[in-house]
Design an enzyme around this catalytic site. Sequence first.
Site, mmCIF file in Angstrom:
data_model
loop_
_atom_site.group_PDB
_atom_site.id
_atom_site.type_symbol
_atom_site.label_atom_id
_atom_site.label_comp_id
_atom_site.label_asym_id
_atom_site.label_seq_id
_atom_site.Cartn_x
_atom_site.Cartn_y
_atom_site.Cartn_z
ATOM 1 N N HIS A 28 5.434 -7.936 6.962
ATOM 2 C CA HIS A 28 4.931 -8.163 8.319
ATOM 3 C C HIS A 28 4.965 -9.635 8.699
ATOM 4 O O HIS A 28 4.309 -10.053 9.650
ATOM 5 C CB HIS A 28 3.499 -7.625 8.461
ATOM 6 C CG HIS A 28 3.316 -6.243 7.912
ATOM 7 N ND1 HIS A 28 2.853 -6.005 6.634
ATOM 8 C CD2 HIS A 28 3.573 -5.039 8.451
ATOM 9 C CE1 HIS A 28 2.827 -4.702 6.402
ATOM 10 N NE2 HIS A 28 3.256 -4.088 7.484
HETATM 11 S S1 FES Z 1 2.541 -9.465 5.687
HETATM 12 FE FE1 FES Z 1 1.844 -7.428 5.529
HETATM 13 S S2 FES Z 1 1.945 -7.031 3.420
HETATM 14 FE FE2 FES Z 1 2.581 -9.086 3.582
#
Ligand code: FES
Length: 190
Positions: free
Chosen positions: A155
Amino acid sequence: MADTTATATPDTVTTSDDGIRRRDFLDIAAVSAAGIGGLAVVFPLVSQMAPSKDVLAASSTEVDVSAIEPGQAIKAVFRKQPLFVKRLTPEEIAAANATPTGSLRDPQSLAERTKEGHADILVTMGVCTHLGCVPLGAAEGEVKGEFGGYFCPCHGSHYDTAGRIRKGPAPTNLEVPEYEFTSDTVIQVG
Ligand code: FES
């Protein structure tokens, strides 16, 4: 134990010269016996919960850091999870120290995240603190993110050269596990 209390009939309740009633003594004796019985029951439970030597051995990881070149990291395993051990370059140390800790989401200095005299060895879990993906940046050629440390592709969390969260959804820095230097070149994690 219960019998002792049951035999404390009104007949046995007497008052001695020093004012201690016989009934008090019986009550105290009953409580003491219950306490000892309680200990006897608790001890085996505690001893069953204590980890065996095998488990303790498996719960710590030894890493020889002597072969890690500046700017390189190695991936190890600690308690079945990825562990990153990185030797920082002077530039990476300078970049970490140049960042005011007050500006950080999870304020920590590089010194707080490394051992005294070993500021160039950064030991962190390789587990993103957002949802647990393994960040990139430990292996040669991997993306290191905007702050030169680690980048989580799940993410988009960016960690800096001290493994501190700088951008993206991760709430905290990469965890630094308990570890110590057992010699100049060997660390024991856990
Ligand atoms: S940014 Fe979501 S698990 Fe690493």
